[in-house]
Write an enzyme that holds these catalytic residues in place. Sequence first.
Site, PDB file in Angstrom:
ATOM      1  N   CYS A  83       0.632  -1.127   0.145  1.00 24.69           N
ATOM      2  CA  CYS A  83       0.029   0.255  -0.080  1.00 24.69           C
ATOM      3  C   CYS A  83       0.724   1.090  -0.236  1.00 24.69           C
ATOM      4  CB  CYS A  83      -0.890  -0.202   1.125  1.00 24.69           C
ATOM      5  SG  CYS A  83      -1.720   1.570   1.221  1.00 24.69           S
ATOM      6  N   CYS A  91      -0.850   6.749   7.313  1.00 16.98           N
ATOM      7  CA  CYS A  91      -2.249   5.936   7.814  1.00 16.98           C
ATOM      8  C   CYS A  91      -2.081   5.025   8.266  1.00 16.98           C
ATOM      9  CB  CYS A  91      -2.456   4.719   6.135  1.00 16.98           C
ATOM     10  SG  CYS A  91      -4.569   4.189   6.721  1.00 16.98           S
ATOM     11  N   CYS A  94      -3.714  -0.294   8.779  1.00 16.23           N
ATOM     12  CA  CYS A  94      -3.079  -1.206   8.684  1.00 16.23           C
ATOM     13  C   CYS A  94      -1.242  -1.656   9.440  1.00 16.23           C
ATOM     14  CB  CYS A  94      -2.550  -2.292   7.530  1.00 16.23           C
ATOM     15  SG  CYS A  94      -3.781  -1.684   6.023  1.00 16.23           S
ATOM     16  N   CYS A 179      -7.682   1.875  -0.546  1.00 20.84           N
ATOM     17  CA  CYS A 179      -8.031   1.769   0.237  1.00 20.84           C
ATOM     18  C   CYS A 179      -8.227   0.330  -0.477  1.00 20.84           C
ATOM     19  CB  CYS A 179      -9.166   1.639   1.407  1.00 20.84           C
ATOM     20  SG  CYS A 179      -8.162   0.740   2.866  1.00 20.84           S
ATOM     21  N   GLU A 326     -28.949  -7.490  24.318  1.00 19.96           N
ATOM     22  CA  GLU A 326     -28.137  -7.245  23.323  1.00 19.96           C
ATOM     23  C   GLU A 326     -28.884  -5.908  23.668  1.00 19.96           C
ATOM     24  OE1 GLU A 326     -25.841  -4.200  20.864  1.00 19.96           O
ATOM     25  OE2 GLU A 326     -25.959  -6.604  20.758  1.00 19.96           O
ATOM     26  N   ASP A 370     -20.225 -12.876  23.078  1.00 19.49           N
ATOM     27  CA  ASP A 370     -19.741 -12.127  22.111  1.00 19.49           C
ATOM     28  C   ASP A 370     -18.902 -10.999  22.567  1.00 19.49           C
ATOM     29  OD1 ASP A 370     -18.196 -11.150  20.162  1.00 19.49           O
ATOM     30  OD2 ASP A 370     -20.040 -11.617  18.325  1.00 19.49           O
ATOM     31  N   CYS A 397     -12.563 -10.620  20.404  1.00 20.23           N
ATOM     32  CA  CYS A 397     -11.963 -10.197  18.959  1.00 20.23           C
ATOM     33  C   CYS A 397     -10.432  -9.233  19.328  1.00 20.23           C
ATOM     34  CB  CYS A 397     -12.618  -8.772  18.238  1.00 20.23           C
ATOM     35  SG  CYS A 397     -13.924  -8.043  19.815  1.00 20.23           S
TER      36      CYS A 397
END
Length: 444
Positions: A83, A91, A94, A179, A326, A370, A397
């Site tokens: 990139c 940026c 990443c 991107c 939720e 989650d 995550c």
Amino acid sequence: MPTESNAAASPVGDEYEVEVGPVAHGGHCVARTDEGRVLFVRHALPGERVVARVTEGDADARFLRADAVEILDASKDRVEAPCPYAGPGRCGGCDWQHAKPGAQRRLKGEVVAEQLQRLAGLTPEGAGWDGTVVPAPGDKLPAGEVPAWRTRVQYAIDAEGRAGLRRHRSHDVEPVDHCMIAAPGVDELGVERREWPGIATVEAIAATGSADRQVVLTPRPGGRLPLVELDKPVSVLRIEERDGGVHRVHGRDFVRERADGRTYRVGAGGFWQVHPQAPQMLVDAVMQGLLPRKGDTALDLYCGVGLFAGAIAERVGDTGAVLGIESGKRAAEDAAHNLREMPRVRIEHGKVDQVLPRTRITDTNLIVLDPPRAGAGRRTVAHLATLGARRIAYVACDPAALARDLAYFEEGGYRPRTLRVFDLFPMTHHVECVAILEPVAKGR
């Protein structure tokens, strides 16, 4: 030694020649100056010798953040970043453009292992993990190629109305004309190819379960909404300055996604995995771990729009029951809509730590959770450990939050049976984990 040395002055801009040490959680590696000062260095790889320029930190800070601005001795895992917007001061989207794909997965595995050991006292073997980080099918590409996986991209708009992405730990905008990790459906909208006067951010969404395309615009204070003409048909939503609410301008106020044979409505602000293959991969991992049986009862906590609740409900049959909880009002409404044909599913709106005690549920067969990036926390985990679940699936995550919560589950009598780690965020430091927990056998 730094090229500029003044103990009282800010160290930002100082440069150090350092040997780069191990990878750390957050997309950087650890190095030490000759004086023993700790540097968190981005754009470096373990074992390299680099010139690191300090980007953040006070004169008396315990550690400093830095960028590798010159590579003196390169790792065999280094490649030229594909990139053109990646690199020091550019940026921040990443973290590992400069590493071979296999090396990225290895580094992520080292981070997960370190977090498990440091925060939960678990070795990979103790967590039931073989140490691998599994890519999505089709993402295993040669060095120098980048998978286009990101189906939701939030562009920042600079003062000239140009679309770009934020620089690392900064509000500054790096204008981009493409991107590389954006999914084809996002790229086809052409957000980067037009100007956005009066707009602060543009979120572009390309559903993979349908042809639905959507942009969510946040105007600058006092800014007027422009006439939106993109390269593909698209729904437009607006974030209101007054209340932060999401309002439909034209088109649908949701997109349609698919996983496990079902269609899911996902409204603005609702959570859906960003990698197009992530929902199915995670459903498969959770179902293979839980092994639901006909007639089981189950909890789906932080259930979003009902992905796991729907998958479990299909497998427990008419004699089973699933409760989803939720906190997002729109997401809870979407979950109820998505699973409306399943009377064995009930969706409750509210925070898990508040709603779950009110349900007066004292036992259940299965649990899937989650939670957001911060994790579930000691209080919620302690409550879950009292419900006698046969198996618990924890989707995470963030490996640090997962490790902390695994330590709390250990206190409550649950240990991981298996752990799987998936590389669903290529080129970044993020991973997705699925841990399957079981009660510890008495006498173990």
